[in-house]
Design a protein around this motif. Structure first.
Motif, PDB file in Angstrom:
ATOM      1  N   PHE A  39     -11.044  39.539   1.472  1.00 54.61           N
ATOM      2  CA  PHE A  39     -10.205  38.892   2.478  1.00 54.61           C
ATOM      3  C   PHE A  39      -8.888  38.595   1.790  1.00 54.61           C
ATOM      4  O   PHE A  39      -8.811  37.647   1.013  1.00 54.61           O
ATOM      5  CB  PHE A  39     -10.832  37.583   2.971  1.00 54.61           C
ATOM      6  CG  PHE A  39     -12.037  37.774   3.843  1.00 54.61           C
ATOM      7  CD1 PHE A  39     -11.903  38.307   5.111  1.00 54.61           C
ATOM      8  CD2 PHE A  39     -13.303  37.429   3.386  1.00 54.61           C
ATOM      9  CE1 PHE A  39     -13.013  38.475   5.924  1.00 54.61           C
ATOM     10  CE2 PHE A  39     -14.408  37.599   4.194  1.00 54.61           C
ATOM     11  CZ  PHE A  39     -14.270  38.124   5.465  1.00 54.61           C
ATOM     12  N   THR A  67      -8.966  37.283  -1.821  1.00 53.31           N
ATOM     13  CA  THR A  67     -10.337  36.871  -2.139  1.00 53.31           C
ATOM     14  C   THR A  67     -11.262  38.087  -2.146  1.00 53.31           C
ATOM     15  O   THR A  67     -11.402  38.749  -1.128  1.00 53.31           O
ATOM     16  CB  THR A  67     -10.873  35.892  -1.075  1.00 53.31           C
ATOM     17  OG1 THR A  67      -9.809  35.053  -0.670  1.00 53.31           O
ATOM     18  CG2 THR A  67     -12.042  35.080  -1.608  1.00 53.31           C
ATOM     19  N   VAL A  71     -14.845  39.147  -1.942  1.00 53.62           N
ATOM     20  CA  VAL A  71     -16.138  38.544  -1.604  1.00 53.62           C
ATOM     21  C   VAL A  71     -17.269  39.345  -2.231  1.00 53.62           C
ATOM     22  O   VAL A  71     -18.160  38.796  -2.867  1.00 53.62           O
ATOM     23  CB  VAL A  71     -16.317  38.451  -0.079  1.00 53.62           C
ATOM     24  CG1 VAL A  71     -17.625  37.766   0.254  1.00 53.62           C
ATOM     25  CG2 VAL A  71     -15.156  37.672   0.535  1.00 53.62           C
ATOM     26  N   PRO A  88     -24.934  29.327  -3.120  1.00 46.16           N
ATOM     27  CA  PRO A  88     -23.946  28.296  -2.826  1.00 46.16           C
ATOM     28  C   PRO A  88     -22.981  28.708  -1.716  1.00 46.16           C
ATOM     29  O   PRO A  88     -22.856  29.889  -1.386  1.00 46.16           O
ATOM     30  CB  PRO A  88     -23.199  28.113  -4.153  1.00 46.16           C
ATOM     31  CG  PRO A  88     -23.524  29.297  -4.972  1.00 46.16           C
ATOM     32  CD  PRO A  88     -24.823  29.834  -4.499  1.00 46.16           C
ATOM     33  N   SER A  89     -22.323  27.715  -1.165  1.00 49.95           N
ATOM     34  CA  SER A  89     -21.359  27.929  -0.096  1.00 49.95           C
ATOM     35  C   SER A  89     -20.227  28.834  -0.581  1.00 49.95           C
ATOM     36  O   SER A  89     -19.765  28.697  -1.710  1.00 49.95           O
ATOM     37  CB  SER A  89     -20.808  26.577   0.348  1.00 49.95           C
ATOM     38  OG  SER A  89     -20.022  26.751   1.479  1.00 49.95           O
ATOM     39  N   GLY A  90     -19.826  29.782   0.271  1.00 52.51           N
ATOM     40  CA  GLY A  90     -18.715  30.654  -0.090  1.00 52.51           C
ATOM     41  C   GLY A  90     -19.116  31.832  -0.949  1.00 52.51           C
ATOM     42  O   GLY A  90     -18.263  32.591  -1.407  1.00 52.51           O
ATOM     43  N   SER A  91     -20.431  32.012  -1.174  1.00 53.85           N
ATOM     44  CA  SER A  91     -20.846  33.098  -2.061  1.00 53.85           C
ATOM     45  C   SER A  91     -20.862  34.445  -1.348  1.00 53.85           C
ATOM     46  O   SER A  91     -21.030  35.478  -1.987  1.00 53.85           O
ATOM     47  CB  SER A  91     -22.230  32.792  -2.641  1.00 53.85           C
ATOM     48  OG  SER A  91     -23.153  32.561  -1.613  1.00 53.85           O
ATOM     49  N   GLY A  92     -20.694  34.458  -0.024  1.00 47.64           N
ATOM     50  CA  GLY A  92     -20.598  35.721   0.696  1.00 47.64           C
ATOM     51  C   GLY A  92     -21.828  36.099   1.496  1.00 47.64           C
ATOM     52  O   GLY A  92     -21.947  37.228   1.964  1.00 47.64           O
ATOM     53  N   LYS A  93     -22.736  35.144   1.708  1.00 46.51           N
ATOM     54  CA  LYS A  93     -23.969  35.453   2.446  1.00 46.51           C
ATOM     55  C   LYS A  93     -23.672  35.821   3.897  1.00 46.51           C
ATOM     56  O   LYS A  93     -24.163  36.822   4.412  1.00 46.51           O
ATOM     57  CB  LYS A  93     -24.925  34.243   2.407  1.00 46.51           C
ATOM     58  CG  LYS A  93     -25.201  33.725   1.004  1.00 46.51           C
ATOM     59  CD  LYS A  93     -26.110  32.519   1.008  1.00 46.51           C
ATOM     60  CE  LYS A  93     -25.561  31.324   1.745  1.00 46.51           C
ATOM     61  NZ  LYS A  93     -24.425  30.639   1.121  1.00 46.51           N
ATOM     62  N   SER A  94     -22.840  34.990   4.544  1.00 47.01           N
ATOM     63  CA  SER A  94     -22.519  35.282   5.944  1.00 47.01           C
ATOM     64  C   SER A  94     -21.772  36.602   6.058  1.00 47.01           C
ATOM     65  O   SER A  94     -22.029  37.397   6.970  1.00 47.01           O
ATOM     66  CB  SER A  94     -21.652  34.174   6.540  1.00 47.01           C
ATOM     67  OG  SER A  94     -22.355  32.972   6.567  1.00 47.01           O
ATOM     68  N   THR A  95     -20.857  36.820   5.128  1.00 48.18           N
ATOM     69  CA  THR A  95     -20.080  38.059   5.167  1.00 48.18           C
ATOM     70  C   THR A  95     -20.996  39.272   5.117  1.00 48.18           C
ATOM     71  O   THR A  95     -20.787  40.255   5.834  1.00 48.18           O
ATOM     72  CB  THR A  95     -19.088  38.080   3.999  1.00 48.18           C
ATOM     73  OG1 THR A  95     -18.316  36.880   4.033  1.00 48.18           O
ATOM     74  CG2 THR A  95     -18.161  39.266   4.081  1.00 48.18           C
ATOM     75  N   GLU A 120     -28.202  31.026   8.946  1.00 50.92           N
ATOM     76  CA  GLU A 120     -28.370  29.565   8.965  1.00 50.92           C
ATOM     77  C   GLU A 120     -28.739  29.063  10.349  1.00 50.92           C
ATOM     78  O   GLU A 120     -28.150  28.112  10.851  1.00 50.92           O
ATOM     79  CB  GLU A 120     -27.090  28.882   8.489  1.00 50.92           C
ATOM     80  CG  GLU A 120     -26.706  29.325   7.099  1.00 50.92           C
ATOM     81  CD  GLU A 120     -25.761  28.337   6.428  1.00 50.92           C
ATOM     82  OE1 GLU A 120     -25.856  27.143   6.733  1.00 50.92           O
ATOM     83  OE2 GLU A 120     -24.965  28.776   5.586  1.00 50.92           O
ATOM     84  N   HIS A 145     -30.168  27.450   3.855  1.00 47.76           N
ATOM     85  CA  HIS A 145     -30.062  26.473   2.770  1.00 47.76           C
ATOM     86  C   HIS A 145     -31.341  25.667   2.657  1.00 47.76           C
ATOM     87  O   HIS A 145     -31.448  24.782   1.829  1.00 47.76           O
ATOM     88  CB  HIS A 145     -28.895  25.515   3.029  1.00 47.76           C
ATOM     89  CG  HIS A 145     -27.558  26.108   2.727  1.00 47.76           C
ATOM     90  ND1 HIS A 145     -27.177  26.439   1.458  1.00 47.76           N
ATOM     91  CD2 HIS A 145     -26.529  26.452   3.539  1.00 47.76           C
ATOM     92  CE1 HIS A 145     -25.957  26.950   1.497  1.00 47.76           C
ATOM     93  NE2 HIS A 145     -25.547  26.984   2.747  1.00 47.76           N
TER      94      HIS A 145
HETATM   95  N1  LIG Z   1     -12.230  35.613   8.020  1.00 47.93           N
HETATM   96  C1  LIG Z   1     -12.037  35.255   6.731  1.00 47.93           C
HETATM   97  N2  LIG Z   1     -10.809  35.223   6.219  1.00 47.93           N
HETATM   98  C2  LIG Z   1     -10.587  34.880   4.925  1.00 47.93           C
HETATM   99  N3  LIG Z   1     -11.549  34.535   4.073  1.00 47.93           N
HETATM  100  C3  LIG Z   1     -12.812  34.537   4.514  1.00 47.93           C
HETATM  101  C4  LIG Z   1     -13.130  34.884   5.874  1.00 47.93           C
HETATM  102  N4  LIG Z   1     -14.461  34.785   6.037  1.00 47.93           N
HETATM  103  C5  LIG Z   1     -14.947  34.392   4.839  1.00 47.93           C
HETATM  104  N5  LIG Z   1     -13.979  34.251   3.923  1.00 47.93           N
HETATM  105  C6  LIG Z   1     -14.147  33.876   2.521  1.00 47.93           C
HETATM  106  O1  LIG Z   1     -15.122  34.711   1.962  1.00 47.93           O
HETATM  107  C7  LIG Z   1     -15.962  34.017   1.089  1.00 47.93           C
HETATM  108  C8  LIG Z   1     -17.414  34.176   1.497  1.00 47.93           C
HETATM  109  O2  LIG Z   1     -17.603  33.545   2.754  1.00 47.93           O
HETATM  110  P1  LIG Z   1     -19.025  33.491   3.481  1.00 47.93           P
HETATM  111  O3  LIG Z   1     -18.792  32.845   4.793  1.00 47.93           O
HETATM  112  O4  LIG Z   1     -19.616  34.826   3.486  1.00 47.93           O
HETATM  113  O5  LIG Z   1     -19.830  32.518   2.533  1.00 47.93           O
HETATM  114  P2  LIG Z   1     -21.305  31.946   2.729  1.00 47.93           P
HETATM  115  O6  LIG Z   1     -22.060  32.350   1.553  1.00 47.93           O
HETATM  116  O7  LIG Z   1     -21.831  32.315   4.054  1.00 47.93           O
HETATM  117  O8  LIG Z   1     -21.024  30.378   2.677  1.00 47.93           O
HETATM  118  P3  LIG Z   1     -21.751  29.198   3.508  1.00 47.93           P
HETATM  119  O9  LIG Z   1     -23.015  28.904   2.799  1.00 47.93           O
HETATM  120  O10 LIG Z   1     -20.767  28.062   3.392  1.00 47.93           O
HETATM  121  O11 LIG Z   1     -21.916  29.669   4.895  1.00 47.93           O
HETATM  122  C9  LIG Z   1     -15.499  32.574   1.102  1.00 47.93           C
HETATM  123  O12 LIG Z   1     -14.690  32.355  -0.028  1.00 47.93           O
HETATM  124  C10 LIG Z   1     -14.696  32.470   2.361  1.00 47.93           C
HETATM  125  O13 LIG Z   1     -13.660  31.532   2.196  1.00 47.93           O
END
Ligand SMILES: Nc1ncnc2c1ncn2[C@@H]1O[C@H](COP(=O)(O)OP(=O)(O)OP(=O)(O)O)[C@@H](O)[C@H]1O
Ligand SMILES: [Mg+2]
Lengths: 219, 256, 221
Positions: free
Chosen positions: B14, B17, B19, B38-45, B175, B208
């Motif tokens: 992104f 960043t 991911v 952990p949060s922000g590790s990229g699981k949702s992505t 989640e 989580h």
């Molecule tokens: N649309 C976007 N634009 C810019 N950065 C993004 C976008 N979506 C996610 N990110 C960044 O990508 C990284 C991974 O995000 P992601 O949502 O996949 O994390 P996660 O593991 O699901 O976290 P959480 O446990 O908080 O849901 C994070 O640093 C987030 O800030």
């Protein structure tokens, strides 16, 4: 009040013109609102740019200036429109530029998650728009278009200045002949108010019908 | 056997960043994989890429042996056609953290709408299917309720039924119990556990909550900074982690 | 048909003089509307039921009826009650009343955007009603009100031509007069329309600037 009764035919004729102008201008405004509102959300520049120019131009210049332009200036370009067409076009185009914001805002008010859910369920973009986004946006639009129609009703009074015999025009004529003006003008104000009440009542009913399930109070 | 889901050398950014960087991952047909981290590790992505809600920058994502995006020269990702996306999305279903139910439709309509308009089933058939699925998730008495009238747990069960109605091969859960009050987690977990016995359904679950992981996982992956640090059966990864990062993450999670 | 720049050049001073009247009318009308709006919103929040009803009704009525008819009303009816105002004052008063109703609505929305909890916190700290307004509620209500008031000012600017109907010599009146004198409407009316465009385009950044100055740090974008 006697004078109002005496001139009732004239005033009713005026109401008729007022309603005709309002309804036709509202149709033009809704069409332009959707066309320009959707175009401005488009990915394609060719659609976006003209829509932006349209909105800025018609919101930036005064409605009366637009009306006079169509009525007085356009004929010198060889295009002579009847007064009714001038009124309907000017009022419709001007308010369509405002309606453009309504359409755009309503589309944006639908949360992103709704479009994502539609993708996850494999809707086509057109289906997502028609089945998911538009019904939710319509609920937001209904009261705002209600207000816009009231603005259009009010704006319709300006056609009296280009010789169209609407309610305001007839009132002005009666005033010029008679000295007792309070009764006539009060009546005219009340008539406009009542028409506006009908418009907002209608918009409320439509909004309620569209909100089924969405708010907690409706069925 | 050919894996159901496969990431090959996938990079996702992104802006600045990064991911995922040269990420590899596989899930077998019918496997239930839980992703923690952990949060922000990229699981949702990761899940969102499988649902085509995010594009990839390089590499290859395969679902059921077919590429999700066409890749040329191993680096350039070509735009895919709407038809290909439509074909691939049919294999995948997703349940969201915030349900994303359609507020203007009843529970029944939420579930029946896509089978009817996307799969082209007749109205009666789509509604019968929806009713059957809603009964299965314990909502037989809520068919004509609008989402606003349902509790979070009930909404999430509708969302699961809605995704299942499209008969996906892969189900993604991001989640799905995190937005729920603790006493409502159980009812959603029960529905997911019932789903997990379906042998051919591949499930990727981000959570989580270790209880959820324990209840559903064949395999748990601990995910950090876009890479899998440790993976294995839940007893091992959750109760007896090897990696120091996993240990400290689990300690932090237990405290909450 | 061609556009004569010579004619435009000749009439420009007249149009610009009229533009000054237009701006004066807008500013005066705006000032009146701010006060009218304040009175109306106070009425709508009064303890007396009848006062609330009356204010609400006045607001709805003023917003639902045409400004042009309201201008006629003031112009033709008030003299009958012994009140004779100049056309300019009549027009400005009508503008102020009409848009005062819109200002009232903007104030109301701003006040209602302050969460109930803020009032409750003020009560729990034993603020008086006035002190609660001054120190707690208004500072939070103001930021969303300012842009709405800005839009009201721009709308008023574009409605000033309506005052021409009672012979206020603002821009549209003068443009129209030039047109009818010379049987040549193209230049004056087009120029007038463009002047409105310039004015409203110029007003937008001005309002943005004021908005930013009035906005507390934490809500700035
Ligand atoms: N649309 C976007 N634009 C810019 N950065 C993004 C976008 N979506 C996610 N990110 C960044 O990508 C990284 C991974 O995000 P992601 O949502 O996949 O994390 P996660 O593991 O699901 O976290 P959480 O446990 O908080 O849901 C994070 O640093 C987030 O800030
Ligand atoms: Mg996430």
């Amino acid at each position: 009040m006697q004078i109002v009764w005496e001139y009732r035919q004239l005033l009713l004729g005026g109401v008729r013109i007022t309603l005709i102008v309002t309804v036709l201008a509202a149709v033009v405004a809704v069409l332009m609102s959707f066309a320009s509102g959707l175009a401005r959300e488009s990915r394609h520049r060719i659609l976006r740019v003209p829509a932006i120019i349209y909105v800025e131009l018609f919101r930036g210049t005064s409605l009366l200036a637009q009306l006079f332009w169509l009525f007085f200036v356009l004929p010198s370009f060889g295009i002579e429109l009847p007064a009714l067409a001038c009124g309907v076009l000017a009022i419709g185009l001007c308010n369509g530029a405002y309606g453009s914001e309504i359409v755009r805002g309503a589309l944006r008010s639908v949360p992103r998650g709704q479009r994502e859910a539609a993708i996850a369920l494999n809707y086509s973009p057109a289906q997502s728009f028609r089945l998911i986004v538009l019904p939710q946006a319509a609920r937001v639009m209904a009261p705002l278009f209600g207000s816009l129609f009231i603005e259009i009703l009010k704006a319709s009074s300006l056609v009296s200045l280009i010789t169209l015999p609407d309610l305001t025009f007839q009132a002005k004529n009666i005033i010029l002949v008679h000295l007792n003006t309070t009764a006539v003008l009060s009546t005219v104000l009340v008539v406009y108010f009542v028409i506006a009440l009908f418009i907002s009542g209608g918009a409320q009913r439509i909004e309620r019908a569209l909100s089924r399930g969405v708010d907690h109070t409706a069925g | 056997m050919m894996p159901m889901v496969r990431f090959e050398n996938v990079t996702k950014r992104f802006g600045a960043t990064v991911v995922l960087d040269a990420f590899d991952f596989e899930a077998a047909r019918g496997e239930k994989v839980v992703l923690i981290g952990p949060s922000g590790s990229g699981k949702s992505t990761l899940l969102r890429m499988l649902m085509t809600l995010e594009r990839i920058d390089a590499g290859m994502v395969m679902i059921d042996g077919e590429a999700l995006w066409y890749v040329r020269d191993g680096a350039d990702v070509e735009p895919v056609t709407q038809a290909h996306l439509h074909h691939m999305r049919a294999k995948v279903g997703m349940v969201f953290q915030h349900f994303n139910l359609f507020p203007h439709m009843t529970a029944l309509q939420n579930v029946a709408n896509a089978p009817r308009h996307v799969l082209g089933k007749p109205k009666a058939e789509a509604e019968a299917l929806a009713e059957m699925l809603l009964r299965k998730v314990g909502l037989g008495d809520k068919l004509s309720s609008y989402p606003a009238r349902l509790s979070g747990g009930q909404q999430q069960r509708v969302a699961i039924a809605r995704a299942m109605a499209m008969e996906p091969k892969v189900m993604l859960f991001d989640e799905v119990t995190s937005a729920l009050d603790p006493e409502l987690v159980g009812e959603v977990l029960d529905v997911m556990r019932a789903l997990s016995v379906e042998r051919d359904l591949t499930m990727l679950i981000v959570t989580h909550q270790m209880g959820v992981a324990r209840a559903l996982a064949d395999r748990v992956c601990f995910f950090e900074k876009g890479a899998i640090v440790e993976q294995g059966p839940p007893e091992q990864v959750i109760d007896d982690p090897v990696h120091a990062r996993t240990q400290s993450f689990l300690r932090a999670v237990r405290l909450t | 048909m061609e556009f004569s720049f010579d004619l435009l050049w000749e009439i420009l001073p007249q149009l610009l003089r009229a533009t000054v009247v237009t701006i004066e009318a807008t500013l005066a009308g705006f000032a009146i509307s701010l006060i009218v709006g304040l009175v109306m919103v106070s009425g709508m929040r009064a303890r007396q039921r009848w006062l609330r009803f009356l204010s609400r009704f006045a607001m709805e009525f003023l917003r639902a009826t045409p400004l042009l008819v309201q201008v006629y009303f003031l112009f033709f009816v008030l003299p009958g009650f012994g009140i004779t105002l100049s056309p300019f004052l009549t027009g400005v008063t009508a503008l102020g009343l009409h848009y005062g109703a819109y200002a009232a609505e903007a104030y109301r929305a701003g006040l209602e955007s302050v969460p109930r909890g803020q009032w409750e916190a003020a009560v729990s700290l034993n603020y008086s009603r006035l002190a609660a307004y001054r120190h707690i509620v208004l500072p939070q209500a103001l930021p969303p009100i300012v842009p709405s008031l800005g839009n009201i000012a721009i709308s008023m600017l574009k409605d000033t031509p309506i005052l021409a109907a009672v012979t206020v010599t603002e821009l549209m009146f003068v443009a129209n007069e030039i047109g009818s004198e010379r049987f040549q409407y193209t230049e004056p009316v087009t120029a007038a329309a463009l002047i409105y465009l310039v004015l409203s385009l110029a007003a937008a950044p001005l309002i943005n600037f004021i908005d930013r100055r009035l906005r507390p740090e934490e809500t700035r974008a």
